[in-house]
Design an enzyme around this catalytic site. Structure first.
Site: not given
Ligand code: GLV
Length: 316
Positions: A234, A263, A281
């Site tokens: 994250r 984000e 991401h």
């Molecule tokens: C993506 O970032 C997830 O947490 O699956």
């Protein structure tokens, strides 16, 4: 019963839901107001990491809400206490994205190590002057000490993927992982030791207040000037400004980042900092993973609404 997909669920998950329930899908551009209005009277909500699932949304859904199925393994966007207070089951999609995310971490590590994005730009922009003995020198991963911060499913898989590089393996985790010791001779260490010793540091922790800015000025003060930092966990794990400063001042070797604070915004300093590989991401974005995640979302919603235990419940 009514299931509201707050943004989008791929057909692999949406179709089975449509066979059993009334399904409303809001699409990627749904505003908060639209979400609150559409949630009213829902028995199940399909949510994702891009918006908060808080008391306001749960109350907008009303007392009939039984399940929040979050599309993703991380659930730092979900207020678990608020869900528990209202008797709402929360689920996630573990396992489905382990390979995809670990593979992206490796791709970013290698791209950052060799400054591939910048090298490609040299070609694309027509500024390449030809083969140069001194230019484009990067870092090798062969023989590297590789540190996995948060050796869970994805961190463990990352360790499997980098096995061919040889070198030492370190990890942090809540408890020792004997399988990582036996497969890779990996050692459980404190974060500071991992930061000091590692040539490649890969972050595989969840977001949330406990891990916020784990990698800050202090932590970056410990790393080798040639170290490569990879973050596919994250964005909140890393203090962006501190990392940008460390890159600009050559206090860290390179960085590969798939996740960002705030984000889809991100610190524009990453666009000009040296030796950074960036991705928007996309850790779980493979055909296989996203289909499987979608199926898992549907299976969790269906189980709860049919009165069975959720296959993938998450609790505080
Ligand atoms: C993506 O970032 C997830 O947490 O699956």
């Amino acid at each position: 019963m009514k299931v509201v997909i707050m943004r989008e669920l791929l057909p692999a998950g949406r179709k089975p839901l449509e066979e059993c329930f009334e399904v409303v899908s809001l699409g990627l551009d749904a505003s908060r107001e639209e979400m609150l209005a559409a949630a009213a009277g829902a028995d199940g909500l399909v949510t994702d990491l891009t918006f908060p699932v808080d008391g306001e949304l749960l109350d907008a859904a009303g007392p009939g809400l039984k399940v929040v199925a979050n599309f993703g393994v991380g659930y730092d966007n979900v207020d678990l206490a608020a869900c528990a207070e209202r008797g709402v089951t929360v689920t996630n999609t573990p396992g489905a994205l382990t390979n995809a995310t670990a593979e992206l971490a490796l791709a970013l590590a290698m791209a950052a190590a060799r400054d591939l994005p910048e090298a490609e730009r040299d070609l694309r922009e027509g500024t390449w002057q030809g083969w140069d003995p001194a230019r484009w020198r990067g870092f090798e991963l062969s023989g590297a000490t590789i540190g996995v911060v948060g050796a869970g499913r994805i961190g463990g898989r990352f360790m499997d993927l980098v096995a061919g590089f040889g070198g030492e393996r370190l990890y942090t985790a809540r408890s020792a992982k004997p399988e990582l010791a036996s497969r890779h001779g990996a050692r459980l260490v404190e974060l500071d030791e991992l930061l000091r010793e590692s040539d490649l540091i890969s972050l595989h922790l969840p977001g949330g207040p406990e891990t916020e800015h784990l990698i800050d000025d202090r932590a970056l003060g410990l790393v080798k000037p040639s170290a490569i930092l990879v973050n596919t966990g994250r964005g909140t794990l890393v203090d962006s400004k501190a990392l940008i400063r460390a890159l600009e001042e050559d206090r860290i070797g390179a960085a590969g980042l798939d996740v960002f604070e705030g984000e889809p915004a991100f610190d524009p300093g990453f666009l000009t900092a040296p030796r950074v590989a960036l991705a928007p991401h996309i850790g779980s974005a493979t055909f296989r993973s996203r289909d499987e995640m979608s199926r898992i979302v549907a299976a969790n919603v269906t189980a709860v609404l049919e009165g069975s235990p959720a296959p993938n419940p998450v609790t505080a």
